[in-house]
Design a protein around this motif. Structure first.
Motif, PDB file in Angstrom:
ATOM      1  N   ALA A 221      -4.318 -11.287   4.656  1.00 18.35           N
ATOM      2  CA  ALA A 221      -3.288 -10.857   5.611  1.00 18.35           C
ATOM      3  C   ALA A 221      -3.619  -9.479   6.186  1.00 18.35           C
ATOM      4  CB  ALA A 221      -1.914 -10.864   4.948  1.00 18.35           C
ATOM      5  N   ALA A 222      -4.163  -8.597   5.358  1.00 16.55           N
ATOM      6  CA  ALA A 222      -4.557  -7.267   5.851  1.00 16.55           C
ATOM      7  C   ALA A 222      -5.716  -7.389   6.838  1.00 16.55           C
ATOM      8  CB  ALA A 222      -4.926  -6.354   4.686  1.00 16.55           C
ATOM      9  N   GLN A 223      -6.664  -8.276   6.552  1.00 20.32           N
ATOM     10  CA  GLN A 223      -7.780  -8.495   7.487  1.00 20.32           C
ATOM     11  C   GLN A 223      -7.266  -9.040   8.822  1.00 20.32           C
ATOM     12  OE1 GLN A 223     -10.738  -7.377   7.383  1.00 20.32           O
ATOM     13  NE2 GLN A 223     -11.913  -8.013   5.589  1.00 20.32           N
ATOM     14  N   ALA A 224      -6.310  -9.963   8.757  1.00 16.28           N
ATOM     15  CA  ALA A 224      -5.737 -10.520   9.994  1.00 16.28           C
ATOM     16  C   ALA A 224      -5.012  -9.433  10.780  1.00 16.28           C
ATOM     17  CB  ALA A 224      -4.791 -11.674   9.664  1.00 16.28           C
ATOM     18  N   ALA A 225      -4.282  -8.572  10.079  1.00 18.21           N
ATOM     19  CA  ALA A 225      -3.592  -7.475  10.761  1.00 18.21           C
ATOM     20  C   ALA A 225      -4.596  -6.506  11.371  1.00 18.21           C
ATOM     21  CB  ALA A 225      -2.659  -6.758   9.786  1.00 18.21           C
ATOM     22  N   LEU A 226      -5.683  -6.232  10.647  1.00 16.89           N
ATOM     23  CA  LEU A 226      -6.726  -5.354  11.175  1.00 16.89           C
ATOM     24  C   LEU A 226      -7.342  -5.961  12.444  1.00 16.89           C
ATOM     25  CD1 LEU A 226      -8.623  -2.929  11.083  1.00 16.89           C
ATOM     26  CD2 LEU A 226     -10.001  -4.174   9.393  1.00 16.89           C
TER      27      LEU A 226
ATOM     28  N   ARG B  72      -4.815   0.732  12.885  1.00 17.86           N
ATOM     29  CA  ARG B  72      -6.124   0.107  12.684  1.00 17.86           C
ATOM     30  C   ARG B  72      -6.923   0.869  11.625  1.00 17.86           C
ATOM     31  NH1 ARG B  72     -10.055   1.619  17.198  1.00 17.86           N
ATOM     32  NH2 ARG B  72      -9.867   3.507  15.957  1.00 17.86           N
ATOM     33  N   ASP B  73      -6.966   2.185  11.755  1.00 16.60           N
ATOM     34  CA  ASP B  73      -7.728   2.999  10.807  1.00 16.60           C
ATOM     35  C   ASP B  73      -7.141   2.915   9.404  1.00 16.60           C
ATOM     36  OD1 ASP B  73      -9.246   3.651  13.022  1.00 16.60           O
ATOM     37  OD2 ASP B  73      -8.413   5.673  13.227  1.00 16.60           O
ATOM     38  N   SER B  74      -5.828   2.911   9.311  1.00 15.10           N
ATOM     39  CA  SER B  74      -5.159   2.785   8.017  1.00 15.10           C
ATOM     40  C   SER B  74      -5.443   1.427   7.377  1.00 15.10           C
ATOM     41  CB  SER B  74      -3.651   2.990   8.193  1.00 15.10           C
ATOM     42  OG  SER B  74      -2.987   2.805   6.973  1.00 15.10           O
ATOM     43  N   LEU B  75      -5.418   0.372   8.185  1.00 14.55           N
ATOM     44  CA  LEU B  75      -5.698  -0.963   7.659  1.00 14.55           C
ATOM     45  C   LEU B  75      -7.144  -1.103   7.202  1.00 14.55           C
ATOM     46  CD1 LEU B  75      -3.642  -3.204  10.055  1.00 14.55           C
ATOM     47  CD2 LEU B  75      -3.479  -3.195   7.566  1.00 14.55           C
ATOM     48  N   ALA B  76      -8.054  -0.450   7.864  1.00 15.08           N
ATOM     49  CA  ALA B  76      -9.449  -0.496   7.421  1.00 15.08           C
ATOM     50  C   ALA B  76      -9.556   0.096   6.016  1.00 15.08           C
ATOM     51  CB  ALA B  76     -10.354   0.247   8.400  1.00 15.08           C
ATOM     52  N   ARG B  77      -8.846   1.196   5.763  1.00 16.17           N
ATOM     53  CA  ARG B  77      -8.832   1.779   4.414  1.00 16.17           C
ATOM     54  C   ARG B  77      -8.171   0.832   3.424  1.00 16.17           C
ATOM     55  NH1 ARG B  77      -7.798   6.226   7.673  1.00 16.17           N
ATOM     56  NH2 ARG B  77      -5.551   6.067   7.374  1.00 16.17           N
ATOM     57  N   THR B  78      -7.082   0.199   3.847  1.00 14.41           N
ATOM     58  CA  THR B  78      -6.376  -0.744   2.972  1.00 14.41           C
ATOM     59  C   THR B  78      -7.278  -1.905   2.581  1.00 14.41           C
ATOM     60  OG1 THR B  78      -4.219  -0.160   3.872  1.00 14.41           O
ATOM     61  CG2 THR B  78      -4.413  -2.335   2.860  1.00 14.41           C
ATOM     62  N   VAL B  79      -7.985  -2.456   3.542  1.00 13.56           N
ATOM     63  CA  VAL B  79      -8.885  -3.573   3.259  1.00 13.56           C
ATOM     64  C   VAL B  79      -9.935  -3.139   2.234  1.00 13.56           C
ATOM     65  CG1 VAL B  79     -10.708  -5.023   4.266  1.00 13.56           C
ATOM     66  CG2 VAL B  79      -8.490  -4.822   5.411  1.00 13.56           C
ATOM     67  N   ARG B  80     -10.498  -1.949   2.411  1.00 15.83           N
ATOM     68  CA  ARG B  80     -11.477  -1.454   1.437  1.00 15.83           C
ATOM     69  C   ARG B  80     -10.838  -1.285   0.063  1.00 15.83           C
ATOM     70  NH1 ARG B  80     -13.520   1.147   5.987  1.00 15.83           N
ATOM     71  NH2 ARG B  80     -12.272   3.029   5.722  1.00 15.83           N
TER      72      ARG B  80
ATOM     73  N   GLY C  61     -12.221  -5.524   0.055  1.00 12.40           N
ATOM     74  CA  GLY C  61     -12.847  -6.234   1.161  1.00 12.40           C
ATOM     75  C   GLY C  61     -13.664  -5.330   2.054  1.00 12.40           C
ATOM     76  N   LYS C  62     -14.370  -5.956   2.960  1.00 12.29           N
ATOM     77  CA  LYS C  62     -15.114  -5.244   3.993  1.00 12.29           C
ATOM     78  C   LYS C  62     -14.316  -5.380   5.284  1.00 12.29           C
ATOM     79  CE  LYS C  62     -19.442  -5.072   6.487  1.00 12.29           C
ATOM     80  NZ  LYS C  62     -20.661  -5.765   6.842  1.00 12.29           N
ATOM     81  N   PRO C  63     -13.867  -4.255   5.858  1.00 16.86           N
ATOM     82  CA  PRO C  63     -13.030  -4.336   7.064  1.00 16.86           C
ATOM     83  C   PRO C  63     -13.711  -5.102   8.200  1.00 16.86           C
ATOM     84  CG  PRO C  63     -13.035  -2.112   6.187  1.00 16.86           C
ATOM     85  CD  PRO C  63     -14.085  -2.879   5.423  1.00 16.86           C
ATOM     86  N   ALA C  64     -12.944  -5.974   8.833  1.00 15.44           N
ATOM     87  CA  ALA C  64     -13.428  -6.717   9.990  1.00 15.44           C
ATOM     88  C   ALA C  64     -13.759  -5.736  11.112  1.00 15.44           C
ATOM     89  CB  ALA C  64     -12.365  -7.703  10.460  1.00 15.44           C
ATOM     90  N   ALA C  65     -14.881  -5.946  11.743  1.00 13.95           N
ATOM     91  CA  ALA C  65     -15.284  -5.090  12.861  1.00 13.95           C
ATOM     92  C   ALA C  65     -14.605  -5.555  14.139  1.00 13.95           C
ATOM     93  CB  ALA C  65     -16.798  -5.146  13.030  1.00 13.95           C
ATOM     94  N   ALA C  66     -14.457  -4.630  15.041  1.00  9.08           N
ATOM     95  CA  ALA C  66     -13.902  -4.972  16.355  1.00  9.08           C
ATOM     96  C   ALA C  66     -14.925  -5.761  17.156  1.00  9.08           C
ATOM     97  CB  ALA C  66     -13.524  -3.708  17.117  1.00  9.08           C
ATOM     98  N   ALA C  67     -14.437  -6.648  17.977  1.00 14.36           N
ATOM     99  CA  ALA C  67     -15.301  -7.371  18.905  1.00 14.36           C
ATOM    100  C   ALA C  67     -15.645  -6.452  20.075  1.00 14.36           C
ATOM    101  CB  ALA C  67     -14.591  -8.624  19.408  1.00 14.36           C
ATOM    102  N   ALA C  68     -16.695  -6.781  20.788  1.00 13.96           N
ATOM    103  CA  ALA C  68     -17.071  -5.991  21.957  1.00 13.96           C
ATOM    104  C   ALA C  68     -16.021  -6.110  23.062  1.00 13.96           C
ATOM    105  CB  ALA C  68     -18.429  -6.426  22.478  1.00 13.96           C
ATOM    106  N   ALA C  69     -15.381  -7.265  23.145  1.00 14.19           N
ATOM    107  CA  ALA C  69     -14.337  -7.518  24.141  1.00 14.19           C
ATOM    108  C   ALA C  69     -13.441  -8.629  23.620  1.00 14.19           C
ATOM    109  CB  ALA C  69     -14.951  -7.928  25.472  1.00 14.19           C
ATOM    110  N   TYR C  70     -12.270  -8.731  24.201  1.00 11.82           N
ATOM    111  CA  TYR C  70     -11.295  -9.749  23.797  1.00 11.82           C
ATOM    112  C   TYR C  70     -10.809 -10.486  25.038  1.00 11.82           C
ATOM    113  CZ  TYR C  70     -11.179  -7.461  19.282  1.00 11.82           C
ATOM    114  OH  TYR C  70     -11.539  -6.943  18.059  1.00 11.82           O
ATOM    115  N   ALA C  71     -10.560 -11.768  24.883  1.00 14.49           N
ATOM    116  CA  ALA C  71      -9.985 -12.558  25.971  1.00 14.49           C
ATOM    117  C   ALA C  71      -8.501 -12.227  26.070  1.00 14.49           C
ATOM    118  CB  ALA C  71     -10.184 -14.043  25.706  1.00 14.49           C
ATOM    119  N   LEU C  72      -8.066 -11.899  27.240  1.00 12.77           N
ATOM    120  CA  LEU C  72      -6.649 -11.616  27.449  1.00 12.77           C
ATOM    121  C   LEU C  72      -5.918 -12.939  27.649  1.00 12.77           C
ATOM    122  CD1 LEU C  72      -6.987  -8.565  29.854  1.00 12.77           C
ATOM    123  CD2 LEU C  72      -6.572  -8.543  27.384  1.00 12.77           C
TER     124      LEU C  72
END
Length: 141
Positions: free
Chosen positions: A9-14, A50-58, A62-73
């Protein structure tokens, strides 16, 4: 609490926060001057979450999910009206993932998730001009 459920759930939120940061970049570029400060404040809030969730995932192992280069709107955003609609949509999506995190977590993480859910619901209501009865659950009903 299953730590695997909380981590998932934390990864999904991230991942959703990464998408929201991207989306608010679009909102900020299209929204009118009268609401640009509101978009900037939301952008900054999502970056902080986002930054807080990355710490939470760690912290959860877990290994925090990286951001995609772009997202479909979800739709084209050619003007300020569409930017406002996008901002409300982003907040609705964020509320949904934090609702999932509230269910999966305990203790301080659950409290933080509930606070993030509340903040997203308030921002969505401000952008839309009205709220929903059960923020974060609208798509699940």
């Amino acid at each position: 609490m299953s730590s695997d459920r909380a981590l998932d759930a934390a990864q999904a939120a991230l991942a959703a926060e990464h998408a929201a940061v991207y989306g608010y970049g679009v909102v900020g570029g299209r929204v009118g001057d009268e609401r640009r400060a509101e978009a900037t404040t939301a952008y900054d809030a999502h970056r902080a979450r986002r930054d807080s969730l990355a710490r939470t995932v760690r912290d959860l192992g877990g290994k925090p999910a990286a951001a995609a280069a772009a997202y479909a709107l979800p739709f084209k955003v050619p003007d300020a009206a569409a930017a406002i609609k996008l901002a409300a949509d982003l907040e609705d999506r964020i509320a949904g993932v934090y609702s999932d995190l509230v269910r999966a977590a305990e203790g301080p993480l659950r409290q933080d998730a509930a606070g993030a859910l509340r903040e997203a619901a308030v921002r969505a209501a401000r952008w839309r001009g009205s709220g929903v009865a059960f923020p974060g659950l609208a798509e699940r009903l």
